[in-house]
Design a protein around this motif. Structure first.
Motif, PDB file in Angstrom:
ATOM      1  N   LEU A  15      27.091  -6.829 -15.130  1.00  0.00           N
ATOM      2  CA  LEU A  15      26.396  -6.073 -16.174  1.00  0.00           C
ATOM      3  C   LEU A  15      26.087  -4.657 -15.675  1.00  0.00           C
ATOM      4  O   LEU A  15      26.284  -3.667 -16.381  1.00  0.00           O
ATOM      5  CB  LEU A  15      25.101  -6.806 -16.543  1.00  0.00           C
ATOM      6  CG  LEU A  15      24.330  -6.222 -17.732  1.00  0.00           C
ATOM      7  CD1 LEU A  15      25.106  -6.448 -19.019  1.00  0.00           C
ATOM      8  CD2 LEU A  15      22.940  -6.835 -17.830  1.00  0.00           C
ATOM      9  N   ASN A  16      25.602  -4.583 -14.443  1.00  0.00           N
ATOM     10  CA  ASN A  16      25.287  -3.301 -13.829  1.00  0.00           C
ATOM     11  C   ASN A  16      26.505  -2.378 -13.838  1.00  0.00           C
ATOM     12  O   ASN A  16      26.436  -1.223 -14.278  1.00  0.00           O
ATOM     13  CB  ASN A  16      24.804  -3.560 -12.391  1.00  0.00           C
ATOM     14  CG  ASN A  16      24.214  -2.313 -11.739  1.00  0.00           C
ATOM     15  OD1 ASN A  16      23.454  -1.592 -12.373  1.00  0.00           O
ATOM     16  ND2 ASN A  16      24.579  -2.065 -10.498  1.00  0.00           N
ATOM     17  N   LEU A  17      27.631  -2.924 -13.383  1.00  0.00           N
ATOM     18  CA  LEU A  17      28.861  -2.121 -13.344  1.00  0.00           C
ATOM     19  C   LEU A  17      29.303  -1.728 -14.748  1.00  0.00           C
ATOM     20  O   LEU A  17      29.728  -0.591 -14.987  1.00  0.00           O
ATOM     21  CB  LEU A  17      29.972  -2.908 -12.647  1.00  0.00           C
ATOM     22  CG  LEU A  17      29.774  -3.201 -11.157  1.00  0.00           C
ATOM     23  CD1 LEU A  17      30.956  -3.977 -10.602  1.00  0.00           C
ATOM     24  CD2 LEU A  17      29.572  -1.922 -10.373  1.00  0.00           C
ATOM     25  N   ALA A  18      29.166  -2.668 -15.683  1.00  0.00           N
ATOM     26  CA  ALA A  18      29.626  -2.391 -17.052  1.00  0.00           C
ATOM     27  C   ALA A  18      28.805  -1.267 -17.668  1.00  0.00           C
ATOM     28  O   ALA A  18      29.356  -0.350 -18.295  1.00  0.00           O
ATOM     29  CB  ALA A  18      29.531  -3.661 -17.898  1.00  0.00           C
ATOM     30  N   VAL A  19      27.474  -1.310 -17.482  1.00  0.00           N
ATOM     31  CA  VAL A  19      26.626  -0.268 -18.074  1.00  0.00           C
ATOM     32  C   VAL A  19      26.944   1.093 -17.445  1.00  0.00           C
ATOM     33  O   VAL A  19      27.052   2.108 -18.143  1.00  0.00           O
ATOM     34  CB  VAL A  19      25.127  -0.615 -17.914  1.00  0.00           C
ATOM     35  CG1 VAL A  19      24.255   0.543 -18.382  1.00  0.00           C
ATOM     36  CG2 VAL A  19      24.796  -1.863 -18.708  1.00  0.00           C
ATOM     37  N   LEU A  20      27.115   1.105 -16.119  1.00  0.00           N
ATOM     38  CA  LEU A  20      27.449   2.372 -15.455  1.00  0.00           C
ATOM     39  C   LEU A  20      28.795   2.911 -15.940  1.00  0.00           C
ATOM     40  O   LEU A  20      28.947   4.107 -16.182  1.00  0.00           O
ATOM     41  CB  LEU A  20      27.480   2.185 -13.937  1.00  0.00           C
ATOM     42  CG  LEU A  20      26.110   2.112 -13.259  1.00  0.00           C
ATOM     43  CD1 LEU A  20      26.260   1.745 -11.799  1.00  0.00           C
ATOM     44  CD2 LEU A  20      25.377   3.445 -13.399  1.00  0.00           C
ATOM     45  N   ALA A  21      29.775   2.013 -16.079  1.00  0.00           N
ATOM     46  CA  ALA A  21      31.083   2.449 -16.567  1.00  0.00           C
ATOM     47  C   ALA A  21      30.951   3.031 -17.969  1.00  0.00           C
ATOM     48  O   ALA A  21      31.557   4.055 -18.302  1.00  0.00           O
ATOM     49  CB  ALA A  21      32.063   1.277 -16.558  1.00  0.00           C
ATOM     50  N   LEU A  22      30.099   2.374 -18.796  1.00  0.00           N
ATOM     51  CA  LEU A  22      29.890   2.854 -20.160  1.00  0.00           C
ATOM     52  C   LEU A  22      29.262   4.257 -20.145  1.00  0.00           C
ATOM     53  O   LEU A  22      29.671   5.147 -20.897  1.00  0.00           O
ATOM     54  CB  LEU A  22      28.988   1.879 -20.912  1.00  0.00           C
ATOM     55  CG  LEU A  22      28.796   2.175 -22.396  1.00  0.00           C
ATOM     56  CD1 LEU A  22      30.077   1.907 -23.159  1.00  0.00           C
ATOM     57  CD2 LEU A  22      27.654   1.359 -22.965  1.00  0.00           C
ATOM     58  N   LEU A  23      28.274   4.464 -19.272  1.00  0.00           N
ATOM     59  CA  LEU A  23      27.652   5.787 -19.159  1.00  0.00           C
ATOM     60  C   LEU A  23      28.694   6.831 -18.760  1.00  0.00           C
ATOM     61  O   LEU A  23      28.715   7.938 -19.294  1.00  0.00           O
ATOM     62  CB  LEU A  23      26.526   5.757 -18.124  1.00  0.00           C
ATOM     63  CG  LEU A  23      25.225   5.084 -18.542  1.00  0.00           C
ATOM     64  CD1 LEU A  23      24.238   5.070 -17.391  1.00  0.00           C
ATOM     65  CD2 LEU A  23      24.622   5.807 -19.740  1.00  0.00           C
TER      66      LEU A  23
END
Lengths: 294, 300
Positions: A15-23
């Motif tokens: 989730l952490n990686l996904a949110v950062l990638a989205l940002l």
């Protein structure tokens, strides 16, 4: 390097990686979209078919922009203000940072001058008196209006003075023992040891000069003296019909206003994108130095 | 004798300072003298020495302006929301980046999110005006795909302040995270080791080690932002606003620009600017006092 001891549980990590990638995507998308628009055909842009890749690839918008003498001229003025303004910024920054980095024993007026410069950050006369003084000193409509009034970046002086102070005193003392004066200590001892911060500050003032638009807008009476960002402000952001020539009007009928705007914006971004890799290598260190010293 | 020797040793320092001192006297201190225009009716061509004094007339004029309180409130509201978001988002992003173990992924994300900081508001306004347009903008296009009717982000005065906050966060959160990330890497790793020994969960580690470890930086930066409460972002708003959104989007700086530069009412514009400078100076003074007390912060 400090790494957290316990790694995140699998799903939390994901989730952490996904949110950062989205940002990351959110930051990149508007820029990539603009680039895609600038290389798309007018009809594709108008019908909303362009996302992140050019549709019906064409360089028409760039041809139109680069054939526009007003655009080229303002681009040249921006280059000139960087080439003249940034070195002057650096020279004055160095010359002020050195005296302010001395101890009170060495320079008894240090605190007075520190406050003399700092006060200008804390309090200002405001827009109108500033404008009047520039007019009184005869700079209105002159290239030097873009260079002289802002030639001393006080915030950079603070960063450099703090950096000078972090250099071990022994080096200066050894040089002074050998009879070195202040000029020698500054240019032979301190500056050679300070190149990372000097590189950071040079890149900062370069970007600042390139990005300045307000001074050009109000200090130049004739648009043919505008630097690029002021030119874009009047053509792209706040279109003033007086700025358009007959050629522009005729051509704009044929090609899309939207793709030419995108092309102009992108060209104005190119110099920043070119220095960005160098900028990124140094600014992290520079920001840390300034924000959380000691 | 000793005194003279000391002075001669200091002479090069004065020489170094001279050009900058002259420059600052002319372009920073002389405008402060120009503040007297706030108490004059400035006549074109007469300047500050020939124009008649009008006492506090300019200030009385400002107080009678129907929208002045609204403009003050808009300024504080937009600046306050930006300041709050400008702490919360960068801190969160720094914490998230600190959890990433892959250096390549971390560096890629950082490279992308730092970039907008270096682009001017003229360029960004050009981009946002296009992508936020209700008719042809890609954002409303995407919203349309999920059935949301077009939003006029820059032309609806209810939405405009939020558009300013969000686009400002978009530009600055990545760069803002740098400082917090630096503070995070300064936390002593043995604290985490000890916590793991004691069986502390991840959440407990965050609560009892990570957040206290960066709280000094958070307090310092949020306190210092108090001094900016009347700076709602001239570059951004000037390039994105229009008369449609004056009700909620007009701020002190844009008002000064319109009164002074566009309408040539130098006296009134200077008075508004003076009000802003004085209030800002007071707030900065308070902010630095508090930052020195709470976070042991010193400029020099």
């Amino acid at each position: 390097m400090n790494e957290r001891i316990v790694k995140l549980p699998f799903f939390e990590n994901l989730l952490n990686l996904a949110v950062l990638a989205l940002l990351g995507l959110l930051c990149a998308f508007p820029i990539v979209h603009t680039l895609a628009l600038s290389f798309s055909s007018a009809s594709a842009a108008a019908s909303g078919r362009v996302a992140i890749w050019p549709v019906e690839f064409t360089t028409q918008a760039y041809q139109f922009v680069l054939e526009n003498p007003a655009f080229i001229k303002s681009f040249g003025i921006s280059i000139a203000r960087v080439l003249v303004g940034a070195p002057l910024n650096m020279l004055l920054t160095i010359l002020v940072a050195y005296p302010l980095s001395r101890s009170k024993a060495e320079f008894r007026a240090r605190d007075f001058f520190a406050w003399f410069f700092l006060l200008t950050v804390l309090f200002s006369g405001g827009l109108i008196p500033w404008y009047m003084v520039i007019r009184q000193t005869g700079l209105i409509d002159k290239f030097w209006a873009l260079i002289i009034p802002g030639a001393l970046p006080v915030f950079n002086v603070i960063l450099l003075a703090n950096s000078f102070r972090s250099i071990p005193k022994e080096l200066e003392e050894a040089a002074a023992m050998d009879g070195a004066g202040h000029w020698t200590i500054l240019f032979r001892v301190l500056l050679p040891l300070s190149w990372p911060i000097l590189a950071t500050l040079t890149l900062f003032v370069t970007v600042a000069h390139w990005n300045s638009w307000f001074d050009g807008l109000i200090l130049m009476n004739s648009p043919d003296k505008y630097p690029l960002q002021s030119y874009l402000q009047t053509v792209v952001i706040n279109p003033d019909p007086r700025m358009l020539t007959e050629r522009d009007l005729a051509l704009l009928q044929l090609i899309s206003n939207r793709t030419t705007r995108a092309a102009q914006i992108f060209i104005a971004m190119v110099p920043i994108l070119l220095v960005y890799p160098f900028l990124q290598r140094y600014f992290t260190a520079g920001v840390k130095l300034g924000a959380i010293k000691g | 004798m000793l005194l003279r020797k000391k002075l001669s040793r200091e002479i090069p320092l004065f020489v170094m300072l001279t050009p900058a001192v002259v420059l600052v006297l002319v372009y920073a201190y002389a405008p402060m003298v120009g503040i007297v225009m706030a108490f004059q009716r400035v006549l074109p061509g007469k300047g500050i020495f020939g124009s008649p004094w009008v006492g506090l007339d300019n200030f009385a004029f400002i107080l009678r302006m129907p929208n002045i309180l609204q403009v003050l409130w808009n300024t504080i509201r937009i600046a306050g929301l930006k300041a709050a978001a400008g702490v919360v988002v960068p801190v969160t992003v720094a914490l998230m980046l600190n959890n990433v173990t892959s250096q390549a992924f971390k560096r890629t994300v950082q490279t992308i999110i730092y970039l907008p900081h270096f682009l001017s508001w003229v360029i960004l306004a050009g981009i946002f005006i296009d992508i936020l347009s209700p008719s042809e903008g890609v954002v409303n296009h995407i919203l349309g795909l999920v059935g949301i009717p077009p939003i006029f982000f820059l032309g609806n005065d209810k939405v405009f302040p939020w558009t300013m906050v969000v686009t400002d966060v978009w530009k600055s959160f990545g760069f803002g995270a740098i400082v917090y990330l630096a503070a995070l890497t300064d936390i002593d790793p043995t604290l985490y080791e000890a916590a793991v020994m004691d069986g502390a969960s991840r959440r407990q580690q965050t609560r009892h080690i990570t957040l206290p470890g960066i709280s000094g930086t958070i307090i310092m930066l949020s306190t210092l932002s108090l001094g900016n409460i009347l700076n709602a972002g001239f570059d951004q708003i000037f390039n994105l606003y229009s008369p449609l959104v004056y009700r909620t989007g007009d701020i002190i700086d844009t008002l000064v620009y319109r009164i002074g530069i566009a309408n040539y009412q130098y006296g009134v514009a200077t008075a508004v600017g003076l009000f802003k400078s004085v209030v800002s100076l007071l707030l900065i003074g308070i902010a630095y006092k508090l930052a020195a007390k709470w976070a042991d912060y010193r400029i020099f």
